[in-house]
Design a protein around this motif. Structure first.
Motif, PDB file in Angstrom:
ATOM      1  N   PRO A  16      18.596  10.771  33.224  1.00  0.00           N
ATOM      2  CA  PRO A  16      18.619   9.325  33.033  1.00  0.00           C
ATOM      3  C   PRO A  16      20.000   8.751  33.344  1.00  0.00           C
ATOM      4  O   PRO A  16      21.016   9.380  33.074  1.00  0.00           O
ATOM      5  N   VAL A  17      20.013   7.562  33.890  1.00  0.00           N
ATOM      6  CA  VAL A  17      21.266   6.932  34.287  1.00  0.00           C
ATOM      7  C   VAL A  17      22.078   6.535  33.061  1.00  0.00           C
ATOM      8  O   VAL A  17      23.267   6.758  32.987  1.00  0.00           O
ATOM      9  N   VAL A  18      21.431   5.935  32.074  1.00  0.00           N
ATOM     10  CA  VAL A  18      22.132   5.450  30.888  1.00  0.00           C
ATOM     11  C   VAL A  18      21.355   5.883  29.661  1.00  0.00           C
ATOM     12  O   VAL A  18      20.143   5.797  29.626  1.00  0.00           O
ATOM     13  N   LYS A  19      22.072   6.346  28.663  1.00  0.00           N
ATOM     14  CA  LYS A  19      21.442   6.677  27.399  1.00  0.00           C
ATOM     15  C   LYS A  19      22.140   5.870  26.320  1.00  0.00           C
ATOM     16  O   LYS A  19      23.348   5.943  26.173  1.00  0.00           O
ATOM     17  N   ALA A  20      21.356   5.083  25.609  1.00  0.00           N
ATOM     18  CA  ALA A  20      21.930   4.237  24.565  1.00  0.00           C
ATOM     19  C   ALA A  20      22.392   5.097  23.396  1.00  0.00           C
ATOM     20  O   ALA A  20      21.858   6.175  23.136  1.00  0.00           O
ATOM     21  N   HIS A  37      18.837   2.573  17.222  1.00  0.00           N
ATOM     22  CA  HIS A  37      18.077   2.650  18.469  1.00  0.00           C
ATOM     23  C   HIS A  37      17.178   3.882  18.492  1.00  0.00           C
ATOM     24  O   HIS A  37      16.021   3.803  18.901  1.00  0.00           O
ATOM     25  N   LYS A  38      17.690   5.017  18.049  1.00  0.00           N
ATOM     26  CA  LYS A  38      16.893   6.253  18.056  1.00  0.00           C
ATOM     27  C   LYS A  38      15.639   6.097  17.207  1.00  0.00           C
ATOM     28  O   LYS A  38      14.551   6.495  17.622  1.00  0.00           O
ATOM     29  N   HIS A  39      15.763   5.500  16.037  1.00  0.00           N
ATOM     30  CA  HIS A  39      14.597   5.286  15.173  1.00  0.00           C
ATOM     31  C   HIS A  39      13.547   4.433  15.893  1.00  0.00           C
ATOM     32  O   HIS A  39      12.356   4.744  15.867  1.00  0.00           O
ATOM     33  N   HIS A  40      13.993   3.373  16.545  1.00  0.00           N
ATOM     34  CA  HIS A  40      13.062   2.490  17.237  1.00  0.00           C
ATOM     35  C   HIS A  40      12.406   3.170  18.436  1.00  0.00           C
ATOM     36  O   HIS A  40      11.210   3.001  18.663  1.00  0.00           O
ATOM     37  N   CYS A  47       9.733   1.642  26.030  1.00  0.00           N
ATOM     38  CA  CYS A  47      10.935   0.813  26.215  1.00  0.00           C
ATOM     39  C   CYS A  47      10.593  -0.647  26.492  1.00  0.00           C
ATOM     40  O   CYS A  47      11.331  -1.549  26.119  1.00  0.00           O
ATOM     41  N   LYS A  48       9.464  -0.891  27.155  1.00  0.00           N
ATOM     42  CA  LYS A  48       9.085  -2.252  27.540  1.00  0.00           C
ATOM     43  C   LYS A  48       8.773  -3.145  26.344  1.00  0.00           C
ATOM     44  O   LYS A  48       8.664  -4.350  26.494  1.00  0.00           O
ATOM     45  N   PRO A  55      14.787   0.481  30.999  1.00  0.00           N
ATOM     46  CA  PRO A  55      15.809   0.682  29.975  1.00  0.00           C
ATOM     47  C   PRO A  55      17.158   0.196  30.468  1.00  0.00           C
ATOM     48  O   PRO A  55      17.443   0.226  31.650  1.00  0.00           O
ATOM     49  N   GLY A  56      17.947  -0.269  29.553  1.00  0.00           N
ATOM     50  CA  GLY A  56      19.264  -0.790  29.885  1.00  0.00           C
ATOM     51  C   GLY A  56      19.518  -2.054  29.086  1.00  0.00           C
ATOM     52  O   GLY A  56      18.757  -2.397  28.176  1.00  0.00           O
TER      53      GLY A  56
END
Length: 90
Positions: A16-20, A37-40, A47-48, A55-56
């Motif tokens: 993945p390009v970006v991981k929150a 964020h992980k919980h959600h 992601c949508k 994502p991003g």
């Protein structure tokens, strides 16, 4: 060199390009908001639900977005904070 290019292509496609961050803190005048964020992502799996297309960074993210989208989702699901002091912590 012949092996390096295909290896890089495989890595670019599969990573993945970006991981929150697992937890994010959003500053606000009436108290910062800590967002897990992980919980959600574990709970919603899609992601949508929050992100516009991919994502991003969320376009137009801010107070109005959070009050409509985040709080609205919590109200519909009957779970999560829906009052000011439950999100905003001093």
């Amino acid at each position: 060199m012949k092996r390096t290019v295909p290896l890089l292509i495989v890595l670019m496609v599969n990573v993945p390009v970006v991981k929150a961050a697992d937890t994010m803190i959003f500053p606000a005048k009436n108290g910062n908001i800590t967002f897990n964020h992980k919980h959600h992502t574990d709970l919603l799996k899609e992601c949508k639900n929050c992100h516009d297309k991919t994502p991003g960074r969320i376009a137009n993210f801010g107070k109005d977005y959070a009050h409509k989208t985040c709080k609205g989702c919590h109200e519909v699901r009957g779970t999560g904070p829906t009052r000011c002091g439950l999100c905003h912590r001093k």
